[in-house]
Design an enzyme around this catalytic site. Structure first.
Site, PDB file in Angstrom:
ATOM      1  CB  ALA A  56      -0.919   0.003   1.215  1.00 53.24           C
ATOM      2  CE  LYS A  62       3.099  -4.889 -17.799  1.00 53.68           C
ATOM      3  NZ  LYS A  62       3.532  -3.646 -17.719  1.00 53.68           N
ATOM      4  CG  HIS A  80      -3.549  -1.055 -16.991  1.00 55.40           C
ATOM      5  ND1 HIS A  80      -2.254  -1.433 -17.161  1.00 55.40           N
ATOM      6  CD2 HIS A  80      -3.637   0.190 -17.507  1.00 55.40           C
ATOM      7  CE1 HIS A  80      -1.592  -0.466 -17.758  1.00 55.40           C
ATOM      8  NE2 HIS A  80      -2.414   0.553 -17.987  1.00 55.40           N
ATOM      9  CG  HIS A 111      -0.533  -3.445 -21.906  1.00 53.41           C
ATOM     10  ND1 HIS A 111      -1.072  -4.109 -20.840  1.00 53.41           N
ATOM     11  CD2 HIS A 111       0.351  -2.556 -21.372  1.00 53.41           C
ATOM     12  CE1 HIS A 111      -0.534  -3.658 -19.718  1.00 53.41           C
ATOM     13  NE2 HIS A 111       0.337  -2.715 -20.012  1.00 53.41           N
ATOM     14  CE  LYS A 166       7.938   2.403 -20.945  1.00 51.82           C
ATOM     15  NZ  LYS A 166       6.878   3.086 -20.211  1.00 51.82           N
ATOM     16  CD  GLN A 221      -4.140   5.097 -23.055  1.00 56.99           C
ATOM     17  OE1 GLN A 221      -4.896   4.735 -22.188  1.00 56.99           O
ATOM     18  NE2 GLN A 221      -2.832   5.046 -22.895  1.00 56.99           N
ATOM     19  CE1 TYR A 277      -9.842   8.510 -35.259  1.00 49.87           C
ATOM     20  CE2 TYR A 277      -9.573   8.380 -37.631  1.00 49.87           C
ATOM     21  CZ  TYR A 277      -9.032   8.531 -36.369  1.00 49.87           C
ATOM     22  OH  TYR A 277      -7.686   8.699 -36.234  1.00 49.87           O
ATOM     23  CE  LYS A 312      -7.732   7.975 -41.399  1.00 47.35           C
ATOM     24  NZ  LYS A 312      -6.325   7.942 -41.774  1.00 47.35           N
TER      25      LYS A 312
HETATM   26  N1  NDP Z   1       3.595   1.641 -10.890  1.00 45.83           N
HETATM   27  C1  NDP Z   1       2.981   1.372 -12.018  1.00 45.83           C
HETATM   28  O1  NDP Z   1       2.544   2.251 -12.769  1.00 45.83           O
HETATM   29  C2  NDP Z   1       2.774  -0.050 -12.422  1.00 45.83           C
HETATM   30  C3  NDP Z   1       3.129  -1.095 -11.604  1.00 45.83           C
HETATM   31  N2  NDP Z   1       2.895  -2.385 -11.973  1.00 45.83           N
HETATM   32  C4  NDP Z   1       3.233  -3.497 -11.096  1.00 45.83           C
HETATM   33  O2  NDP Z   1       2.548  -3.337  -9.852  1.00 45.83           O
HETATM   34  C5  NDP Z   1       3.340  -3.763  -8.771  1.00 45.83           C
HETATM   35  C6  NDP Z   1       3.530  -2.603  -7.809  1.00 45.83           C
HETATM   36  O3  NDP Z   1       4.102  -1.524  -8.489  1.00 45.83           O
HETATM   37  P1  NDP Z   1       4.689  -0.246  -7.726  1.00 45.83           P
HETATM   38  O4  NDP Z   1       3.703   0.270  -6.737  1.00 45.83           O
HETATM   39  O5  NDP Z   1       5.198   0.640  -8.786  1.00 45.83           O
HETATM   40  O6  NDP Z   1       5.894  -0.904  -6.958  1.00 45.83           O
HETATM   41  P2  NDP Z   1       6.820  -0.267  -5.859  1.00 45.83           P
HETATM   42  O7  NDP Z   1       8.216  -0.483  -6.280  1.00 45.83           O
HETATM   43  O8  NDP Z   1       6.393   1.113  -5.495  1.00 45.83           O
HETATM   44  O9  NDP Z   1       6.573  -1.271  -4.651  1.00 45.83           O
HETATM   45  C7  NDP Z   1       5.391  -1.334  -3.898  1.00 45.83           C
HETATM   46  C8  NDP Z   1       5.743  -1.532  -2.436  1.00 45.83           C
HETATM   47  O10 NDP Z   1       6.385  -2.799  -2.288  1.00 45.83           O
HETATM   48  C9  NDP Z   1       7.392  -2.694  -1.275  1.00 45.83           C
HETATM   49  N3  NDP Z   1       8.683  -3.091  -1.859  1.00 45.83           N
HETATM   50  C10 NDP Z   1       9.318  -2.504  -2.884  1.00 45.83           C
HETATM   51  N4  NDP Z   1      10.466  -3.158  -3.166  1.00 45.83           N
HETATM   52  C11 NDP Z   1      10.548  -4.172  -2.303  1.00 45.83           C
HETATM   53  C12 NDP Z   1      11.477  -5.211  -2.090  1.00 45.83           C
HETATM   54  N5  NDP Z   1      12.562  -5.338  -2.848  1.00 45.83           N
HETATM   55  N6  NDP Z   1      11.235  -6.086  -1.109  1.00 45.83           N
HETATM   56  C13 NDP Z   1      10.138  -5.989  -0.349  1.00 45.83           C
HETATM   57  N7  NDP Z   1       9.217  -5.004  -0.512  1.00 45.83           N
HETATM   58  C14 NDP Z   1       9.405  -4.132  -1.461  1.00 45.83           C
HETATM   59  C15 NDP Z   1       7.438  -1.253  -0.842  1.00 45.83           C
HETATM   60  O11 NDP Z   1       6.661  -1.140   0.357  1.00 45.83           O
HETATM   61  P3  NDP Z   1       7.287  -1.246   1.823  1.00 45.83           P
HETATM   62  O12 NDP Z   1       8.738  -0.912   1.739  1.00 45.83           O
HETATM   63  O13 NDP Z   1       6.510  -0.268   2.623  1.00 45.83           O
HETATM   64  O14 NDP Z   1       7.040  -2.651   2.204  1.00 45.83           O
HETATM   65  C16 NDP Z   1       6.726  -0.510  -1.930  1.00 45.83           C
HETATM   66  O15 NDP Z   1       6.067   0.635  -1.458  1.00 45.83           O
HETATM   67  C17 NDP Z   1       4.632  -4.277  -9.394  1.00 45.83           C
HETATM   68  O16 NDP Z   1       4.478  -5.651  -9.613  1.00 45.83           O
HETATM   69  C18 NDP Z   1       4.711  -3.540 -10.720  1.00 45.83           C
HETATM   70  O17 NDP Z   1       5.447  -4.249 -11.664  1.00 45.83           O
HETATM   71  C19 NDP Z   1       2.245  -2.682 -13.138  1.00 45.83           C
HETATM   72  C20 NDP Z   1       1.864  -1.686 -13.999  1.00 45.83           C
HETATM   73  C21 NDP Z   1       2.115  -0.301 -13.738  1.00 45.83           C
HETATM   74  O1  LIG Z   2       1.778  -1.556 -17.903  1.00 43.90           O
HETATM   75  C1  LIG Z   2       2.279  -0.498 -18.223  1.00 43.90           C
HETATM   76  O2  LIG Z   2       1.483   0.468 -18.716  1.00 43.90           O
HETATM   77  C2  LIG Z   2       1.902   1.825 -18.689  1.00 43.90           C
HETATM   78  C3  LIG Z   2       0.971   2.558 -19.640  1.00 43.90           C
HETATM   79  O3  LIG Z   2      -0.333   2.485 -19.156  1.00 43.90           O
HETATM   80  P1  LIG Z   2      -1.383   3.629 -19.545  1.00 43.90           P
HETATM   81  O4  LIG Z   2      -2.662   3.127 -19.001  1.00 43.90           O
HETATM   82  O5  LIG Z   2      -0.899   4.885 -18.889  1.00 43.90           O
HETATM   83  O6  LIG Z   2      -1.354   3.744 -21.029  1.00 43.90           O
HETATM   84  C4  LIG Z   2       3.340   1.967 -19.086  1.00 43.90           C
HETATM   85  O7  LIG Z   2       3.755   3.316 -18.869  1.00 43.90           O
HETATM   86  C5  LIG Z   2       4.206   1.057 -18.249  1.00 43.90           C
HETATM   87  O8  LIG Z   2       5.538   1.111 -18.714  1.00 43.90           O
HETATM   88  C6  LIG Z   2       3.721  -0.355 -18.323  1.00 43.90           C
HETATM   89  O9  LIG Z   2       4.399  -1.141 -17.349  1.00 43.90           O
END
Ligand code: NDP
Ligand SMILES: O=C1O[C@H](COP(=O)(O)O)[C@@H](O)[C@H](O)[C@H]1O
Length: 604
Positions: free
Chosen positions: A125, A261, A291, A353, A449, A490, A496, A498
């Site tokens: 969280a 993922k 998503h 995706h 990107k 998006q 649309y 053509k």
């Molecule tokens: N962020 C995004 O836009 C997207 C993310 N994802 C996936 O969603 C998941 C979460 O993403 P995101 O929130 O960016 O991830 P984060 O890197 O922010 O990690 C989420 C939480 O996990 C804990 N954490 C991070 N690294 C470690 C570690 N090495 N060991 C133990 N705990 C750890 C931390 O909480 P704490 O230290 O408080 O325990 C952190 O706040 C991932 O699987 C990511 O691939 C998928 C699509 C998009």
């Molecule tokens: O899963 C992912 O999606 C985002 C793009 O998502 P969007 O809803 O903002 O289009 C991408 O930036 C990221 O690299 C990828 O892990």
């Protein structure tokens, strides 16, 4: 028993504005609102069964949708018995039906069988995704009255936080819907009061037992349904699932786990992840999120195909020349390079995706809209595809670029990226489906990107008109005159087509115009975020938009060999400037199959 309390959480009817044939239909009534003819089926029995099955599964929809032109969509039939949340007999991690040995026996405490509750635990969280997407989506569902009457949200992570600190963190990310700001602050306060926090390790049974105790206090003896959202890095998925299942699962309701993922990085690691998850969970308890499947226009793809007579007959090699799936972002990996470098754009965007959209686009008509029927068709089409060949892929990586006095960094300038990394930030690929419908049709993908714009779209290029009478009026570039259907996922959602038309006047000159369903012009309601739809589906037990393990296997089988080859041969990516249109190699690849990317011209 209805477990969703809101009376306005309803499904929509199929309804259309203006139809010249409406008056002749005995199965419909027509009325005029704001000068527009509305066609409304009188009874749900007039709809094909497969549409009804979807209606009856969905409980949460506003009951009235006002369109920009004043047309109003109301539920086709009143939802008399809202579908209860899945019960124990559905076999969802239910300890009473085929319990996996790791799961606890049914709790012995007294339950009031007439009341159930849903506890949502966001594991991780404190992280980026939780703040950016999950809590805001939960709030939006709450605001819309889509969450069950009794629900509790728990944040779980290692960071030390009090409930008040979590609420403060979450409150910064909540926004109200643009079209509904009424009582927003009040709603936020109510929502935040239902959010709690527990700090713990991801591999500690003791910490999860503490969480379980707190969850039980909030559940107050009701039938307890639990949803765990794994918003954590993949290397700790299994620890968290093990602890949640052995120490914090419900003994008398359902338990579900949403997994984010990446689902592995190739066939082997993905299969290993699935095997590990299945030590603790049944397949139907695992909700693998992609998503993009929750995006409005991706949802609409099947509606477009299967509810409009005009498209389905054209949907094959006979009329379609090529299909393009295009994803671009106008920013780099800034800050996420550490994650990204281990995956690259093919795994990050294409294998999931874009391939998921392709599967929905190309699958055969499912038997019904039931999750298993749809997923069966997706698997079939994925398994009919040829594994991607190295010569059908080009890869790129962005390099630094200075524009207007601003210097944009190269991918390898990101401190979290290893020096000299060859990880692709751009890729284009040509894929083929070896079945009767699609034999020989190139399905092109392009994802990158740090390009010149942000967007995602599907482009369907149709064949030339045979013996075109109007060739002389069109000019030499016949490609310019073919029909193209664009589904802009998006931003600024639109569909649309053509077409060619005559320029008004006495001469005979042809023009290109768009028949355009532009969402912002047509609908006043804001489009929900993908995470809202997917979270609601997971709560309702609707699996249609989540990825089944055999789909995942089929998807990895297409990309794993080429990914290995790219890595083993250390293929050098083509470098492209930050903010550009990407490597020129993408054009050569398309040209090999006689295709021009549709997103390049002035008139797109
Ligand atoms: N962020 C995004 O836009 C997207 C993310 N994802 C996936 O969603 C998941 C979460 O993403 P995101 O929130 O960016 O991830 P984060 O890197 O922010 O990690 C989420 C939480 O996990 C804990 N954490 C991070 N690294 C470690 C570690 N090495 N060991 C133990 N705990 C750890 C931390 O909480 P704490 O230290 O408080 O325990 C952190 O706040 C991932 O699987 C990511 O691939 C998928 C699509 C998009
Ligand atoms: O899963 C992912 O999606 C985002 C793009 O998502 P969007 O809803 O903002 O289009 C991408 O930036 C990221 O690299 C990828 O892990």
């Amino acid at each position: 028993m209805a477990t969703l309390h809101s009376t306005h959480c309803r499904s929509y009817s199929l309804i259309s504005s203006s139809s010249s044939s409406s008056s002749s239909s005995s199965s419909s009534s027509s009325s005029s609102i704001h000068g527009h003819q509305l066609l409304r089926a009188k009874s749900s029995s007039l709809l094909p069964k497969r549409f009804l099955s979807l209606q009856s599964q969905r409980n949460c929809r506003s009951n009235v949708l006002v369109m920009k032109d004043g047309a109003v969509a109301t539920p086709l039939t009143p939802v008399e018995n809202e579908t209860p949340l899945k019960k124990v007999k559905d076999g969802l991690l239910s300890s009473s039906v085929n319990p996996p040995s790791e799961f606890k026996e049914a709790a012995s405490f007294d339950v009031n069988q007439n009341e159930s509750t849903v506890s949502i635990t966001v594991v991780g969280a404190s992280g980026d995704l939780a703040k950016k997407k999950i809590f805001p989506a939960l709030f939006a569902l709450y605001y819309e009255g889509c969450l069950p009457k009794h629900f509790t949200i728990f944040g779980y992570a290692r960071s030390k936080m009090t409930d008040a600190e979590l609420r403060n963190m979450v409150s910064k990310t909540l926004t109200c819907r643009i079209d509904k700001r009424e009582n927003c602050d009040e709603k936020m306060d109510e929502f935040l009061k239902r959010c709690f926090y527990h700090s713990g390790q991801y591999d500690s049974d003791g910490n999860f037992q503490e969480l379980d105790k707190k969850l039980k206090e909030h559940e107050g003896g009701r039938v307890s349904n639990r949803l765990f959202y794994l918003s954590i890095p993949p290397n700790i998925f299994i620890d968290a699932v093990r602890c949640a299942s052995t120490s914090a699962s419900s003994g008398n309701g359902w338990n579900r786990v949403i997994v984010e993922k990446p689902f592995g990085r190739d066939s082997e690691s993905s299969a290993a992840l699935t095997r590990s998850l299945k030590q603790f969970l049944e397949e139907d308890q695992i909700f693998r999120i992609d998503h993009y499947l929750g995006k409005e226009l991706v949802e609409n793809l099947s509606v477009l195909r299967f509810s409009n007579l005009i498209f389905e007959p054209l949907w094959s090699r006979q009329y379609i020349r090529n299909v393009q799936f295009i994803f671009s972002e106008d920013f780099g990996t800034e800050g996420r390079g550490g994650y990204f470098d281990n995956y690259g754009i093919i795994r990050d965007i294409m294998q999931n995706h874009l391939l998921q959209i392709l599967a929905l686009f190309a699958m055969e008509t499912p038997v019904s809209l039931d999750a298993e029927d749809i997923r069966n068709e997706k698997v079939k089409v994925l398994r009919s595809m040829r594994p991607l060949q190295l010569e059908d892929v080009i890869i790129g990586q962005y390099k630094s670029h200075t524009k207007g006095g601003v210097t944009y960094p190269a991918y390898v300038d990101d401190k979290t990226v290893p020096k000299g990394s060859l990880t692709p930030t751009f890729a284009a690929a040509a894929l083929f489906i070896d079945n009767a419908r699609w034999d020989g049709v190139p399905f092109l993908m392009k994802a990158g990107k740090a390009l010149h714009k942000k967007g995602a779209e599907i482009r369907v290029q149709f064949r030339h008109v045979p013996g075109n009478l109007y060739n002389k009026s069109i000019g030499t570039d016949l490609d310019r005159a073919t029909n193209e259907l664009v589904i802009r996922v998006q931003p600024d959602e639109a569909i649309y087509l053509k077409i060619n038309n005559k320029v008004p006047g006495l001469g005979m000159r042809l023009d290109r115009s768009n028949l355009n369903l532009h969402y912002a012009a047509r609908y006043s309601k804001e489009i929900p975020d993908a995470y809202e739809r997917l979270l609601l589906d997971a709560i309702e037990g609707e699996r249609r938009l989540f990825i089944r393990s055999d789909e995942l296997d089929a998807a990895w089988a297409l990309f794993t060999p080429v990914l290995k080859e790219i890595e083993e041969k250390k293929i050098i990516p083509e470098y492209y400037p930050y903010g550009s249109r990407g490597p020129v190699g993408a054009h050569y690849l398309a040209a090999r199959y006689n295709v021009k990317w549709g997103d390049l011209g002035i008139e797109q």
